[in-house]
Design a protein around this motif. Structure first.
Motif, PDB file in Angstrom:
ATOM      1  N   GLU A 185     -15.836  11.086   1.085  1.00 43.07           N
ATOM      2  CA  GLU A 185     -16.005  11.027   2.540  1.00 43.07           C
ATOM      3  C   GLU A 185     -17.062  12.007   3.019  1.00 43.07           C
ATOM      4  O   GLU A 185     -17.435  12.022   4.171  1.00 43.07           O
ATOM      5  CB  GLU A 185     -14.677  11.346   3.232  1.00 43.07           C
ATOM      6  N   ARG A 201       1.181   8.988  -6.100  1.00 40.71           N
ATOM      7  CA  ARG A 201       1.452  10.409  -5.897  1.00 40.71           C
ATOM      8  C   ARG A 201       2.459  10.925  -6.926  1.00 40.71           C
ATOM      9  O   ARG A 201       2.337  12.028  -7.436  1.00 40.71           O
ATOM     10  CB  ARG A 201       2.052  10.638  -4.510  1.00 40.71           C
ATOM     11  N   LYS A 235      -4.766   9.345  -1.146  1.00 43.36           N
ATOM     12  CA  LYS A 235      -4.761   8.632  -2.425  1.00 43.36           C
ATOM     13  C   LYS A 235      -6.000   7.746  -2.456  1.00 43.36           C
ATOM     14  O   LYS A 235      -6.486   7.298  -1.417  1.00 43.36           O
ATOM     15  CB  LYS A 235      -3.516   7.759  -2.515  1.00 43.36           C
ATOM     16  N   GLY A 236      -6.465   7.522  -3.636  1.00 43.34           N
ATOM     17  CA  GLY A 236      -7.635   6.663  -3.744  1.00 43.34           C
ATOM     18  C   GLY A 236      -7.319   5.250  -3.313  1.00 43.34           C
ATOM     19  O   GLY A 236      -6.280   4.710  -3.690  1.00 43.34           O
ATOM     20  N   ASP A 237      -8.194   4.705  -2.498  1.00 40.29           N
ATOM     21  CA  ASP A 237      -7.994   3.306  -2.122  1.00 40.29           C
ATOM     22  C   ASP A 237      -8.621   2.446  -3.210  1.00 40.29           C
ATOM     23  O   ASP A 237      -9.839   2.531  -3.446  1.00 40.29           O
ATOM     24  CB  ASP A 237      -8.650   3.041  -0.763  1.00 40.29           C
ATOM     25  N   GLY A 271       0.940   3.811  -3.024  1.00 38.37           N
ATOM     26  CA  GLY A 271       0.552   5.194  -2.724  1.00 38.37           C
ATOM     27  C   GLY A 271       1.628   6.177  -3.163  1.00 38.37           C
ATOM     28  O   GLY A 271       1.330   7.231  -3.741  1.00 38.37           O
ATOM     29  N   GLU A 330     -11.538  20.297  -4.187  1.00 40.22           N
ATOM     30  CA  GLU A 330     -10.384  20.652  -3.362  1.00 40.22           C
ATOM     31  C   GLU A 330      -9.230  19.670  -3.596  1.00 40.22           C
ATOM     32  O   GLU A 330      -8.073  20.062  -3.779  1.00 40.22           O
ATOM     33  CB  GLU A 330     -10.815  20.620  -1.884  1.00 40.22           C
ATOM     34  N   ARG A 331      -9.585  18.398  -3.619  1.00 41.53           N
ATOM     35  CA  ARG A 331      -8.550  17.375  -3.813  1.00 41.53           C
ATOM     36  C   ARG A 331      -7.942  17.463  -5.215  1.00 41.53           C
ATOM     37  O   ARG A 331      -6.735  17.309  -5.387  1.00 41.53           O
ATOM     38  CB  ARG A 331      -9.146  15.983  -3.612  1.00 41.53           C
ATOM     39  N   LEU A 385       0.225  19.358  -6.901  1.00 40.12           N
ATOM     40  CA  LEU A 385       1.311  18.413  -6.601  1.00 40.12           C
ATOM     41  C   LEU A 385       2.008  17.948  -7.880  1.00 40.12           C
ATOM     42  O   LEU A 385       3.220  17.787  -7.914  1.00 40.12           O
ATOM     43  CB  LEU A 385       0.736  17.181  -5.887  1.00 40.12           C
ATOM     44  N   ARG A 426       0.824  -1.212   0.000  1.00 38.18           N
ATOM     45  CA  ARG A 426       0.000   0.000   0.000  1.00 38.18           C
ATOM     46  C   ARG A 426       0.861   1.267   0.000  1.00 38.18           C
ATOM     47  O   ARG A 426       0.565   2.228  -0.705  1.00 38.18           O
ATOM     48  CB  ARG A 426      -0.925   0.011   1.222  1.00 38.18           C
ATOM     49  N   VAL A 486      -8.371   7.841  -8.584  1.00 40.73           N
ATOM     50  CA  VAL A 486      -9.629   7.451  -7.937  1.00 40.73           C
ATOM     51  C   VAL A 486      -9.755   8.181  -6.612  1.00 40.73           C
ATOM     52  O   VAL A 486      -8.829   8.183  -5.811  1.00 40.73           O
ATOM     53  CB  VAL A 486      -9.645   5.932  -7.685  1.00 40.73           C
ATOM     54  N   LEU A 487     -10.837   8.825  -6.431  1.00 45.01           N
ATOM     55  CA  LEU A 487     -11.020   9.583  -5.204  1.00 45.01           C
ATOM     56  C   LEU A 487     -12.044   8.891  -4.317  1.00 45.01           C
ATOM     57  O   LEU A 487     -13.051   8.379  -4.779  1.00 45.01           O
ATOM     58  CB  LEU A 487     -11.523  10.995  -5.547  1.00 45.01           C
ATOM     59  N   VAL A 488     -11.742   8.898  -3.056  1.00 43.11           N
ATOM     60  CA  VAL A 488     -12.641   8.254  -2.105  1.00 43.11           C
ATOM     61  C   VAL A 488     -13.552   9.310  -1.513  1.00 43.11           C
ATOM     62  O   VAL A 488     -13.076  10.298  -0.947  1.00 43.11           O
ATOM     63  CB  VAL A 488     -11.842   7.583  -0.972  1.00 43.11           C
ATOM     64  N   ILE A 521      -2.766  18.332   1.851  1.00 44.52           N
ATOM     65  CA  ILE A 521      -2.188  17.069   1.343  1.00 44.52           C
ATOM     66  C   ILE A 521      -2.716  15.904   2.167  1.00 44.52           C
ATOM     67  O   ILE A 521      -3.114  14.869   1.630  1.00 44.52           O
ATOM     68  CB  ILE A 521      -0.643  17.087   1.415  1.00 44.52           C
ATOM     69  N   ALA A 524      -6.218  14.935   1.428  1.00 44.57           N
ATOM     70  CA  ALA A 524      -6.505  14.461   0.069  1.00 44.57           C
ATOM     71  C   ALA A 524      -5.801  13.123  -0.117  1.00 44.57           C
ATOM     72  O   ALA A 524      -4.766  13.043  -0.777  1.00 44.57           O
ATOM     73  CB  ALA A 524      -6.004  15.475  -0.950  1.00 44.57           C
ATOM     74  N   VAL A 564      -5.438  20.022  -5.225  1.00 45.89           N
ATOM     75  CA  VAL A 564      -4.193  19.584  -4.569  1.00 45.89           C
ATOM     76  C   VAL A 564      -3.399  18.676  -5.504  1.00 45.89           C
ATOM     77  O   VAL A 564      -2.183  18.824  -5.663  1.00 45.89           O
ATOM     78  CB  VAL A 564      -4.508  18.845  -3.242  1.00 45.89           C
ATOM     79  N   TYR A 565      -4.087  17.731  -6.134  1.00 52.05           N
ATOM     80  CA  TYR A 565      -3.387  16.803  -7.031  1.00 52.05           C
ATOM     81  C   TYR A 565      -2.725  17.548  -8.185  1.00 52.05           C
ATOM     82  O   TYR A 565      -1.584  17.269  -8.557  1.00 52.05           O
ATOM     83  CB  TYR A 565      -4.360  15.760  -7.602  1.00 52.05           C
ATOM     84  N   VAL A 582       4.865  13.801   4.560  1.00 52.98           N
ATOM     85  CA  VAL A 582       3.483  14.019   5.022  1.00 52.98           C
ATOM     86  C   VAL A 582       2.696  12.709   5.085  1.00 52.98           C
ATOM     87  O   VAL A 582       1.989  12.454   6.053  1.00 52.98           O
ATOM     88  CB  VAL A 582       2.768  15.042   4.106  1.00 52.98           C
ATOM     89  N   GLU A 583       2.833  11.893   4.042  1.00 49.32           N
ATOM     90  CA  GLU A 583       1.995  10.683   3.988  1.00 49.32           C
ATOM     91  C   GLU A 583       2.640   9.477   4.653  1.00 49.32           C
ATOM     92  O   GLU A 583       1.969   8.698   5.326  1.00 49.32           O
ATOM     93  CB  GLU A 583       1.667  10.365   2.538  1.00 49.32           C
ATOM     94  N   GLN A 584       3.935   9.304   4.403  1.00 45.95           N
ATOM     95  CA  GLN A 584       4.590   8.122   4.976  1.00 45.95           C
ATOM     96  C   GLN A 584       5.171   8.402   6.355  1.00 45.95           C
ATOM     97  O   GLN A 584       5.569   7.473   7.052  1.00 45.95           O
ATOM     98  CB  GLN A 584       5.700   7.605   4.044  1.00 45.95           C
ATOM     99  N   TRP A 628      -6.283  -5.247  -4.647  1.00 47.49           N
ATOM    100  CA  TRP A 628      -5.156  -5.833  -3.917  1.00 47.49           C
ATOM    101  C   TRP A 628      -5.079  -7.348  -4.110  1.00 47.49           C
ATOM    102  O   TRP A 628      -3.985  -7.912  -4.114  1.00 47.49           O
ATOM    103  CB  TRP A 628      -5.240  -5.484  -2.423  1.00 47.49           C
TER     104      TRP A 628
END
Lengths: 197, 231
Positions: A103, A35, B57-59, A31, A116-117, A124, A27, A99-101, B52, B55, A120-121, A139-141, B65
């Protein structure tokens, strides 16, 4: 079982041990690739390539460093190569592919969040690959500057400066994205003529 | 922007809960209290980080998987069967240039150091005067050498290193010089004996040679001769 034990087993040719490592980090690697290249299909290929490279060279991995940072380094090199080729051969990327999730509670909220996302993308994506990598790793990891310097090379101080610079550039990019969107909303004629991205 | 702001803003992303040394934390706190521009910059950077983080990443979902794992498994099995795993690289392999280079460099430095500290070491710098005076003895025919030997016994000394076969009496002469005499004999006289003898009258030359033959216990003559002969 710890990473070191799994790596030691994989170095002796134990395939299930390596698959265990793949499951553990797939994952994060996916990810990161997502990015970096902003393309889920390419990200999947790149993540698999990174794991294959790690498997092929697992015997030359010494336990001085963490397996995780070593894997990140391989994945980032794969992404760099991909981006270099893409730049060379000019393959445009549509950031809508990501793909956006959802929420948000309501469809309106979800729409705003997605906008908004997307902003950002897009911002980035305009960053240089190294700054993208620094931001993602930090930031992410949640890697420390020491770990980032192990992944990307250089010193922890350089990683910190790079991160700060990346944030500032991203801030500028996001602002310009916002201005572009406002401009397109106010003049739909221009928006139809000039495609986004 | 003031230079102080530019300096401190490098640490802004880490303030207040980041990986920041206490010294910089204190300075940043004091600076942010009185600088609105830096406060605004900090707020903006924090917004970016939050954007960031919010936002994600898409799962791709569990199906993705499952496919991913299956594909990876097939690829790994194929690679393992094809023996694509690279062999372990020895730790020593990467150190070979150092292992070879370090002794070679040490030997080179030692050789240079010895050469500089002991310039009379044979093989490094042959005495130019000896080479000059020895050259005619090598090229001269044996008859001419015999004539020279009878005419000027001292010339034999200079010619001796280059023509050891024709030494004969000169070897005895040097031995006599080594075994006789009490005074130290000047070394520079031996370097160019011909020129020394050429500037003397017959009587002086005889006296000089007699004196030379009387230096029994003086080693300098022999030492110089050894240096000349080894060169």
């Amino acid at each position: 079982m710890t990473d070191a034990q799994l790596v030691a087993q994989a170095q002796n040719g134990d395939l299930p041990a390596f698959e265990e490592l793949v499951k553990k980090y797939q994952r994060e690697i996916y990810g990161l690739a997502c990015r970096m290249v902003s393309d889920p299909e390419e990200a999947k290929d790149l993540a698999q390539q990174a794991f294959m490279q790690a498997f092929i060279h697992i015997r030359s991995f010494r336990q001085d460093a963490q397996f995780r940072t070593w894997l990140f380094r391989i994945a980032i090199n794969q992404c760099y190569n991909f981006l270099k080729n893409r730049k060379k051969f000019g393959d445009p990327v549509n950031c809508d592919e990501v793909v956006l999730v959802g929420e948000g509670d309501s469809p309106e909220e979800e729409l705003v969040t997605q906008d908004e996302r997307r902003r950002v993308y897009a911002a980035l994506e305009k960053l240089p690959p190294k700054q993208q990598a620094v931001l993602t790793l930090k930031v992410e990891q949640g890697l420390s500057y020491q770990e980032i310097s192990e992944v990307l090379g250089g010193t922890p101080g350089a990683a910190r400066v790079n991160y700060c610079q990346a944030l500032k550039t991203l801030k500028k990019n996001m602002k310009s994205e916002e201005e572009d969107e406002v401009a397109m909303r106010t003049s739909p004629a221009v928006a139809t003529r000039v495609p986004r991205g | 922007m003031k230079w102080q702001c530019a300096l401190l803003q490098r640490w802004l992303p880490e303030y207040p809960e980041g990986d920041l040394p206490a010294f910089w934390k204190g300075r940043l706190k004091a600076h942010l209290d009185r600088c609105p521009a830096c406060r605004a910059e900090q707020a903006a950077l924090r917004e970016v980080v939050e954007a960031i983080a919010s936002a994600p990443k898409g799962d791709p979902g569990p199906e993705f998987w499952t496919d991913f794992s299956r594909e990876m498994h097939l690829k790994l099995v194929r690679a393992a069967q094809a023996g694509q795993m690279a062999p372990a690289r020895s730790v020593w392999w990467g150190r070979i240039p150092y292992l070879v280079g370090a002794p070679a460099l040490a030997a080179l430095l030692l050789w240079v150091a010895v050469g500089y500290l002991n310039p009379e070491r044979p093989g490094l710098t042959p005495p130019p005067q000896v080479a000059k005076s020895a050259a005619p003895a090598v090229t001269a025919p044996p008859a001419a050498i015999a004539k020279q030997e009878s005419a000027t016994p001292a010339r034999k000394l200079a010619a001796a290193p280059q023509a050891p076969a024709e030494l004969g009496e000169s070897q005895n002469f040097v031995n006599v010089a080594r075994n006789s005499g009490d005074e130290a004999f000047p070394e520079e006289d031996l370097d160019d004996l011909d020129s020394t003898l050429a500037g003397m009258t017959t009587q002086e030359r005889e006296a000089f040679l007699k004196k030379l033959s009387q230096h029994e216990k003086d080693g300098s003559c022999l030492t110089r001769y050894s240096a000349i002969s080894s060169a």
